[in-house]
Design an enzyme around this catalytic site. Structure first.
Site, PDB file in Angstrom:
ATOM      1  N   PRO A   1       5.907  -3.989  37.112  1.00 23.87           N
ATOM      2  CA  PRO A   1       6.805  -4.230  35.973  1.00 23.87           C
ATOM      3  C   PRO A   1       7.067  -2.920  35.231  1.00 23.87           C
ATOM      4  CG  PRO A   1       4.602  -5.102  35.536  1.00 23.87           C
ATOM      5  CD  PRO A   1       4.612  -4.644  36.960  1.00 23.87           C
ATOM      6  N   GLU A   2       8.233  -2.814  34.634  1.00 24.10           N
ATOM      7  CA  GLU A   2       8.592  -1.601  33.895  1.00 24.10           C
ATOM      8  C   GLU A   2       8.497  -1.880  32.393  1.00 24.10           C
ATOM      9  OE1 GLU A   2      12.072   0.302  35.657  1.00 24.10           O
ATOM     10  OE2 GLU A   2      11.697  -0.746  37.526  1.00 24.10           O
TER      11      GLU A   2
ATOM     12  N   LYS B   1       4.354   1.754  30.826  1.00 31.77           N
ATOM     13  CA  LYS B   1       4.047   0.489  31.508  1.00 31.77           C
ATOM     14  C   LYS B   1       2.604   0.059  31.267  1.00 31.77           C
ATOM     15  CE  LYS B   1       6.739   2.440  35.321  1.00 31.77           C
ATOM     16  NZ  LYS B   1       6.699   2.761  36.763  1.00 31.77           N
TER      17      LYS B   1
ATOM     18  N   HIS C   1      -4.573 -18.264  41.312  1.00 37.66           N
ATOM     19  CA  HIS C   1      -4.966 -16.863  41.329  1.00 37.66           C
ATOM     20  C   HIS C   1      -5.569 -16.410  39.992  1.00 37.66           C
ATOM     21  CE1 HIS C   1      -3.068 -16.727  45.210  1.00 37.66           C
ATOM     22  NE2 HIS C   1      -1.953 -17.199  44.698  1.00 37.66           N
TER      23      HIS C   1
ATOM     24  N   ARG D   1      -2.423 -10.685  44.177  1.00 37.65           N
ATOM     25  CA  ARG D   1      -2.798  -9.709  45.198  1.00 37.65           C
ATOM     26  C   ARG D   1      -4.018  -8.875  44.820  1.00 37.65           C
ATOM     27  NH1 ARG D   1       2.890  -7.103  46.890  1.00 37.65           N
ATOM     28  NH2 ARG D   1       1.642  -6.318  48.615  1.00 37.65           N
TER      29      ARG D   1
ATOM     30  N   ARG E   1      11.473  20.948  35.823  1.00 35.77           N
ATOM     31  CA  ARG E   1      10.807  20.396  37.001  1.00 35.77           C
ATOM     32  C   ARG E   1      11.741  20.596  38.200  1.00 35.77           C
ATOM     33  NH1 ARG E   1       6.381  16.801  36.401  1.00 35.77           N
ATOM     34  NH2 ARG E   1       6.313  17.746  34.358  1.00 35.77           N
TER      35      ARG E   1
ATOM     36  N   ARG F   1      11.071   3.396  49.423  1.00 39.15           N
ATOM     37  CA  ARG F   1      11.713   2.234  48.822  1.00 39.15           C
ATOM     38  C   ARG F   1      13.216   2.448  48.943  1.00 39.15           C
ATOM     39  NH1 ARG F   1       8.925   1.628  43.172  1.00 39.15           N
ATOM     40  NH2 ARG F   1       9.933  -0.408  43.146  1.00 39.15           N
TER      41      ARG F   1
END
Ligand SMILES: [Zn+2]
Length: 284
Positions: free
Chosen positions: A2-3, A61, A95, A115, A157, A267
């Site tokens: 999640p962000e 996050k 879970h 998970r 950067r 991704r």
């Protein structure tokens, strides 16, 4: 993972339901979920019992419950971790990994994690941050976020723009979804070398980040992954407003040509080939 908007949705829910309450019982149902608490499961439960939750805090996050006295309960949400508020009598979720009960009874706090990549740990707090969060930069919704300083950091950067946006030591809270959405709004390609980024472009893309995250927060977050839920298990609906992320083949809402998917760090990245040309635009 999640962000920022999805984590902030959870933070607000927890602040409403657990802040100020005192823990009376802790049940660890899966040892993996407390593996980051290096002193072990017994130490984890012993140190949590009797503590009052002073506040619920977040940076980027990362989410934690402030226990006072220099301690925090840090929640690592990982890929599938959820913090849920539930009536003590409600049937245990398949879970359910950790249950935290309070002196005043109803409701209890449950950490659910399909998970088990996530987990809970008690961490020392230094200068307001749990130690594992100390290296995380301020996020765009932080009142002390310094826009020009962050732009200078990105320019310095030597990397691509999207990689810089995902670098949590430069700016925190952004993941794949909001990076792609912000780049689409700013009409910049994620592969643009940061060395070529102008200050104006930097301001445009970071304003887009703030804008898209604020909108997503108002919508309860993005439920692109069905595991991103609030403390009641409900999903946000910002996925309906996504212009680029996950939209491969669908028309760009701005120019109408098909959104493309490109590989990015194992991704995918989604962008409009017309609105976000891959090469830096030639100066006229
Ligand atoms: Zn377009």
């Amino acid at each position: 993972m999640p962000e920022l908007p999805e984590v902030e949705v959870v933070r607000r829910g927890l602040a409403e339901h657990v802040a100020g309450r005192t823990v009376c019982g802790v049940e660890v149902r899966h040892p993996r979920s407390v593996r980051r608490h290096l002193a072990g499961e017994l130490d984890f439960t012993a140190r949590l019992r009797g503590r009052q939750i002073r506040a619920v805090r977040r940076r980027g996050k990362y989410l934690w419950l402030d226990l006072g006295d220099g301690d925090a309960l840090l929640a690592h949400l990982g890929m599938s971790g959820q913090m849920r508020i539930q009536h003590p009598g409600a049937i245990d979720e398949t879970h359910l990994r950790v249950r935290i009960q309070f002196v005043d009874g109803d409701p209890e706090l449950r950490f659910i994690d399909q998970r088990t990549f996530g987990g809970l740990s008690i961490e020392e707090v230094i200068d307001g941050l749990p130690i594992p969060v100390a290296h995380i930069a301020r996020d765009p919704l932080d009142p002390l976020f310094e826009l020009d300083e962050v732009i200078a950091g990105i320019q310095a950067r030597r990397t691509g723009l999207k990689r810089a946006l995902l670098d949590q030591t430069l700016i925190s809270g952004i993941g794949n979804i909001y990076a792609d959405e912000a780049l689409w709004r700013a009409q910049l390609h994620g592969a643009q070398p940061t060395a070529t980024l102008t200050r104006a472009q930097g301001r445009t893309v970071l304003s887009a980040v703030t804008e898209v995250m604020t909108e997503a927060l108002a919508a309860g977050g993005t439920s692109f992954d069905a595991l991103y839920v609030n403390i009641n298990g409900a999903s946000g609906y910002f996925d309906r407003s996504l212009a680029a992320y996950g939209q491969a083949g669908r028309p760009c809402p701005r120019c109408g040509i098909a959104i493309q998917r490109e590989p990015f760090m194992n991704r995918s990245s989604f962008s409009c080939p017309r609105c976000q040309p891959r090469l830096p635009q030639t100066r006229i």
